[in-house]
Design a protein around this motif. Structure first.
Motif, mmCIF file in Angstrom:
data_model
loop_
_atom_site.group_PDB
_atom_site.id
_atom_site.type_symbol
_atom_site.label_atom_id
_atom_site.label_comp_id
_atom_site.label_asym_id
_atom_site.label_seq_id
_atom_site.Cartn_x
_atom_site.Cartn_y
_atom_site.Cartn_z
ATOM 1 N N THR A 278 0.938 -1.346 -0.011
ATOM 2 C CA THR A 278 0.018 -0.126 0.019
ATOM 3 C C THR A 278 0.815 1.184 -0.158
ATOM 4 O O THR A 278 0.666 2.023 -0.710
ATOM 5 C CB THR A 278 -0.968 -0.032 1.102
ATOM 6 N N PHE A 279 1.861 1.398 0.784
ATOM 7 C CA PHE A 279 2.874 2.253 0.979
ATOM 8 C C PHE A 279 3.552 2.533 -0.394
ATOM 9 O O PHE A 279 3.788 3.677 -0.744
ATOM 10 C CB PHE A 279 3.961 2.232 1.939
ATOM 11 N N GLY A 280 3.936 1.442 -1.198
ATOM 12 C CA GLY A 280 4.781 1.514 -2.109
ATOM 13 C C GLY A 280 3.814 2.011 -3.478
ATOM 14 O O GLY A 280 3.944 3.183 -4.178
ATOM 15 N N VAL A 281 2.430 1.657 -3.777
ATOM 16 C CA VAL A 281 1.511 2.363 -4.319
ATOM 17 C C VAL A 281 1.263 3.554 -4.194
ATOM 18 O O VAL A 281 1.214 4.473 -5.314
ATOM 19 C CB VAL A 281 0.326 1.203 -4.555
ATOM 20 N N ILE A 339 -9.022 13.181 -3.392
ATOM 21 C CA ILE A 339 -9.943 12.882 -2.184
ATOM 22 C C ILE A 339 -11.185 12.044 -2.878
ATOM 23 O O ILE A 339 -11.543 11.153 -2.230
ATOM 24 C CB ILE A 339 -10.651 14.294 -1.873
ATOM 25 N N PHE A 340 -11.603 12.592 -4.090
ATOM 26 C CA PHE A 340 -12.815 11.666 -4.836
ATOM 27 C C PHE A 340 -12.351 10.561 -5.396
ATOM 28 O O PHE A 340 -13.351 9.668 -5.563
ATOM 29 C CB PHE A 340 -13.508 12.483 -5.686
ATOM 30 N N PHE A 341 -11.285 10.314 -6.224
ATOM 31 C CA PHE A 341 -10.622 9.094 -6.813
ATOM 32 C C PHE A 341 -9.487 8.341 -6.082
ATOM 33 O O PHE A 341 -8.902 7.632 -7.092
ATOM 34 C CB PHE A 341 -10.498 9.661 -8.334
ATOM 35 N N GLY A 342 -8.787 8.754 -5.157
ATOM 36 C CA GLY A 342 -8.045 8.183 -4.538
ATOM 37 C C GLY A 342 -8.186 6.558 -4.558
ATOM 38 O O GLY A 342 -7.076 5.796 -4.967
ATOM 39 N N LYS A 343 -9.182 6.074 -4.190
ATOM 40 C CA LYS A 343 -8.990 4.521 -3.986
ATOM 41 C C LYS A 343 -9.333 4.166 -5.232
ATOM 42 O O LYS A 343 -8.629 2.946 -5.479
ATOM 43 C CB LYS A 343 -10.429 4.115 -3.078
ATOM 44 N N GLN A 344 -9.573 4.489 -6.091
ATOM 45 C CA GLN A 344 -9.873 4.035 -7.739
ATOM 46 C C GLN A 344 -8.628 3.907 -8.362
ATOM 47 O O GLN A 344 -7.902 3.181 -9.161
ATOM 48 C CB GLN A 344 -10.709 4.716 -8.506
ATOM 49 N N MET A 345 -7.481 5.045 -7.633
ATOM 50 C CA MET A 345 -6.140 4.905 -8.414
ATOM 51 C C MET A 345 -5.323 3.774 -7.900
ATOM 52 O O MET A 345 -4.397 3.111 -8.555
ATOM 53 C CB MET A 345 -5.628 6.407 -7.933
ATOM 54 N N LEU A 348 -6.090 0.626 -9.537
ATOM 55 C CA LEU A 348 -5.410 0.299 -10.838
ATOM 56 C C LEU A 348 -4.015 -0.579 -10.711
ATOM 57 O O LEU A 348 -3.763 -1.270 -11.542
ATOM 58 C CB LEU A 348 -4.893 1.710 -11.671
ATOM 59 N N PHE A 349 -3.674 -0.432 -9.464
ATOM 60 C CA PHE A 349 -2.287 -1.271 -9.362
ATOM 61 C C PHE A 349 -2.313 -2.441 -8.619
ATOM 62 O O PHE A 349 -1.480 -3.390 -8.922
ATOM 63 C CB PHE A 349 -1.597 -0.475 -8.288
ATOM 64 N N SER A 350 -3.404 -2.888 -7.920
ATOM 65 C CA SER A 350 -3.855 -4.086 -7.128
ATOM 66 C C SER A 350 -5.030 -4.520 -7.140
ATOM 67 O O SER A 350 -6.002 -3.727 -6.929
ATOM 68 C CB SER A 350 -3.034 -3.940 -5.828
ATOM 69 N N SER A 359 -5.970 1.812 1.425
ATOM 70 C CA SER A 359 -5.492 3.023 0.849
ATOM 71 C C SER A 359 -6.139 4.463 1.583
ATOM 72 O O SER A 359 -5.401 5.429 1.226
ATOM 73 C CB SER A 359 -6.002 2.821 -0.663
ATOM 74 N N GLY A 360 -7.293 4.407 1.946
ATOM 75 C CA GLY A 360 -7.813 5.464 2.670
ATOM 76 C C GLY A 360 -7.035 6.134 3.876
ATOM 77 O O GLY A 360 -7.002 7.383 3.946
ATOM 78 N N THR A 361 -6.222 5.246 4.470
ATOM 79 C CA THR A 361 -5.414 5.691 5.564
ATOM 80 C C THR A 361 -4.263 6.541 4.888
ATOM 81 O O THR A 361 -3.788 7.682 5.269
ATOM 82 C CB THR A 361 -4.855 4.598 6.560
ATOM 83 N N PHE A 362 -3.741 6.039 3.773
ATOM 84 C CA PHE A 362 -2.572 6.746 3.283
ATOM 85 C C PHE A 362 -3.112 7.933 2.649
ATOM 86 O O PHE A 362 -2.445 9.059 2.943
ATOM 87 C CB PHE A 362 -2.054 5.899 1.979
ATOM 88 N N ILE A 363 -4.246 8.181 1.952
ATOM 89 C CA ILE A 363 -4.685 9.507 1.195
ATOM 90 C C ILE A 363 -4.892 10.343 2.496
ATOM 91 O O ILE A 363 -4.664 11.426 2.219
ATOM 92 C CB ILE A 363 -6.154 9.024 0.624
ATOM 93 N N ARG A 364 -5.724 9.962 3.544
ATOM 94 C CA ARG A 364 -5.812 11.133 4.671
ATOM 95 C C ARG A 364 -4.540 11.492 5.047
ATOM 96 O O ARG A 364 -4.634 12.987 5.567
ATOM 97 C CB ARG A 364 -6.742 10.283 5.823
#
Length: 456
Positions: A278-281, A339-345, A348-350, A359-364
């Protein structure tokens, strides 16, 4: 000497228009450059899975570290070329380019040797997850052996940036990206070579791009401003001293930032392989956003260098102001997308649902970094453009070593915030570079500095 048609004069004309037109190809080039390595992660993530994704992420950090060292010296050559153009000293460009080329080639070969000899020690220090270890080692060996092509492309691009040319770097990286995509699908997907296939696709793409750039520039050597004669590659002592004087702090700056990223990544690896992936992505997505906005800095830097060398300080300041304006606009756009499309990004990788959930934790956490990036684009271009490499190094040490590692440890381990704390510390460390840089620019202390062009 006839003026090179590949170089541009930015000491006059409409600043916002020049900056925007120069920035857009740099943004596209940077986006493709990140896409180049991102393709590896996307294809590996789908064909190999989370351990393979972690492997590419870990090895890429190591390779980025040595690449950025070479890039630091390439950027030093870029500043010298820009100031030579601004001071109307075009005849010195041939010796600067030849010296830079020889130094970077030698340096890349030495670093390749260090990677290959120290590969096991490096992997152990990085604390690579057991599931990813062998795959990460394969990626490191293959790409490490081909470092000369990566360093060579970056050197050519730096020279062209110094001349104010943003179109050719885009052409060269577009070729590399196309080759990499085709070979990634062939080697990793169809032939099933796994992470090693992605590494071969990467290094072949870089080799094709570098060799094509040399061929193109040789065919257009009069416009380029370098004659490609054997004697021109002889290392000039005077310019070597200037390149090392300016490039050493830049290399330390780049190296410290990447070293701190590896250290933080090592702490994240202790959490789990999912956290590692997750950190790598997340870092890869952040790198895409970071590099695209960095196109503004790449464009502002030669413009500032030329005007400082031409003793047009007020015009240089205006360039910084417009760089800030464009950076704020792009930063707001990127934040909204994140904010709106972070999870979708991340998706794409995994295909791993656990990666999607984390991923939500990383984005926040990472969103706190974005305002600092907007500030850094203008001040970073200014500090490098005037040739104050020592200040760049100090700010990098503050950002990379003191704050990035310190805050990640503080938030992640001492305060017990875990994965969120590691990412938060990694992100907010950028203010250690942004705020002092802005104070330096606004204070006007830099007006007392001697220009590099006076010593060319």
């Amino acid at each position: 000497m006839k003026t090179s048609s590949l170089s541009k004069d930015f000491t006059q004309g409409n600043i916002p228009r020049q900056l925007l037109l120069l920035s857009l190809p740099f943004m596209a080039s940077n986006a493709l450059q990140v896409l180049y390595s991102t393709i590896d992660m996307i294809i590996v993530g789908h064909y190999v899975g989370t351990p393979g994704l972690s492997a590419v992420s870990q090895s890429s950090l190591i390779l980025n570290f040595v690449t950025m060292i070479c890039l630091g010296f390439s950027n030093a050559g870029q500043v010298l070329i820009s100031q030579a153009i601004g001071a109307k000293k075009r005849k010195e460009m041939n010796n600067i380019i030849g010296t830079l080329f020889s130094l970077i080639m030698i340096m890349s070969l030495v670093l390749s040797g260090i990677i290959l000899v120290s590969r096991i020690w490096i992997m152990d220090v990085m604390n690579i997850p057991d599931e990813s270890y062998e795959m990460a080692l394969d990626y490191l060996i293959i790409c490490g052996a081909g470092l000369i092509f990566t360093a060579g492309y970056n050197m050519v691009s730096a020279v062209l940036r110094g001349m104010g040319d943003s179109k050719r770097p885009f052409l060269f990286i577009a070729i590399a990206s196309a080759v990499n995509l085709v070979l990634d699908l062939l080697f990793t997907g169809i032939l099933g070579w796994g992470v090693a296939g992605a590494a071969w696709a990467t290094i072949i793409g870089q080799a094709v791009s570098f060799l094509f750039s040399l061929f193109y520039l040789y065919r257009n050597k009069e416009a380029f401003g370098f004659d490609f004669k054997k004697d021109s590659f002889i290392i000039n002592g005077h310019y070597t001293k200037m390149i090392f004087s300016l490039g050493t702090p830049m290399a330390i700056q780049s190296g410290c930032i990447n070293l701190s990223m590896m250290y933080v990544n090592s702490m994240v690896n202790d959490v789990s392989v999912v956290a590692s992936a997750t950190f790598g992505v997340g870092v890869r997505i952040d790198d895409i956003i970071n590099k695209i906005s960095q196109g503004i800095q790449f464009a502002a830097m030669p413009m500032i260098s030329q005007n400082i060398a031409a003793h047009q300080e007020k015009r240089s300041c205006k360039i910084v102001h417009f760089a800030w304006m464009y950076s704020v606009i792009f930063t707001i756009v990127f934040m909204i997308l994140y904010i709106f499309f972070g999870k979708q990004m991340f998706m794409l990788f995994s295909d791993d649902v656990l990666v999607h959930e984390m991923s939500g934790t990383f984005i926040r956490a990472i969103l706190w970094m974005f305002p600092a990036l907007a500030i850094m684009r203008g001040t970073g271009a200014f500090i490098q453009g005037i040739g104050n490499a020592s200040l760049s190094m100090v700010l990098a040490l503050l950002d990379g070593v003191v704050l990035r590692i310190g805050l990640s440890w503080l938030c992640g381990i001492y305060l017990g915030w875990g994965f969120y704390g590691f990412v938060l510390g990694y992100g907010v460390a950028a203010y250690g570079c942004a705020i002092p840089g802005m104070i330096y620019f606004l204070s006007g202390i830099w007006k007392k500095r001697k220009t590099l062009a006076e010593d060319l």
